[in-house]
Design an enzyme around this catalytic site. Sequence first.
Site, PDB file in Angstrom:
ATOM      1  N   THR A  61       0.843  -1.201   0.000  1.00 31.51           N
ATOM      2  CA  THR A  61       0.000   0.000   0.000  1.00 31.51           C
ATOM      3  C   THR A  61       0.879   1.251   0.000  1.00 31.51           C
ATOM      4  OG1 THR A  61      -1.448  -1.334   1.426  1.00 31.51           O
ATOM      5  CG2 THR A  61      -2.122   0.939   1.019  1.00 31.51           C
TER       6      THR A  61
ATOM      7  N   GLU B  77       9.608   1.925  11.045  1.00 34.10           N
ATOM      8  CA  GLU B  77       8.251   2.475  10.885  1.00 34.10           C
ATOM      9  C   GLU B  77       7.783   3.160  12.167  1.00 34.10           C
ATOM     10  OE1 GLU B  77       6.418  -0.587   7.547  1.00 34.10           O
ATOM     11  OE2 GLU B  77       6.221  -1.094   9.658  1.00 34.10           O
TER      12      GLU B  77
END
Length: 225
Positions: free
Chosen positions: A30, A104
């Site tokens: 994504t 992340e």
Amino acid sequence: MSDEAKRLAAAAAVELVQDGMLLGIGTGSTAEHFIRLLGARVADGLSVSGVPTSDRSADLCREFSITLTNLDDTPILDLAVDGADEFDGALNLIKGGGGALLREKIVAGAAKRFVVIADASKEVAALGQFPLPVEIIPMARQPLSQRLSNMGAKVTLRQAADGTAFRTDENHWILDCAFGATISKPADLARTISLWPGVVEHGLFCGMTECILLGSDDGVRTIVN
Ligand code: 5RP
């Protein structure tokens, strides 16, 4: 779930990007849509800099001439955009399916706004069906496997395609911990796991997400807490 749903979610996130922004740039299929669509805007003259959350996202950014920066030079980011493996109704996440959870979480934590892009397959009533990735120092594998098993997880050392232990970009190992959709108090579990020696980071992202841009074939829904 269709790839188009992911692309639509990514396109909605690209609309949040304004000229001059410092971005956190996620990892996964994504997030790759996000990078490609951001690259198209950069080609049209948009000026942004981004901190990538993995080596492979950095490579893709370079392919699309997106200027890269780092948290030494730009410790506060305007907006971080990333995918997720699961999210619940309180916008708690499981991340790290792609093995990039450590960078992340650092990047999301450095951003004023953390926006998640996902398709409907990621929405769950309770986290844990997707195995929780826990990034560890290799020496601590057995003690941590036992602690995690005692918490009710089935624990597996993540392997690379050649059968050796998967190494993260920071050269750690990952234990994938299948709890079976039983993580009813993610913040409590997150605190507990964080305290164990040898844990570098885990894939529970609690209280970090501003909103989810949820793509479907019909469009994008914004979910806020
Ligand atoms: C990588 C991640 C990804 O964001 C997560 O795995 C979702 O990936 P995808 O967009 O391919 O479904 O956490 O570490």
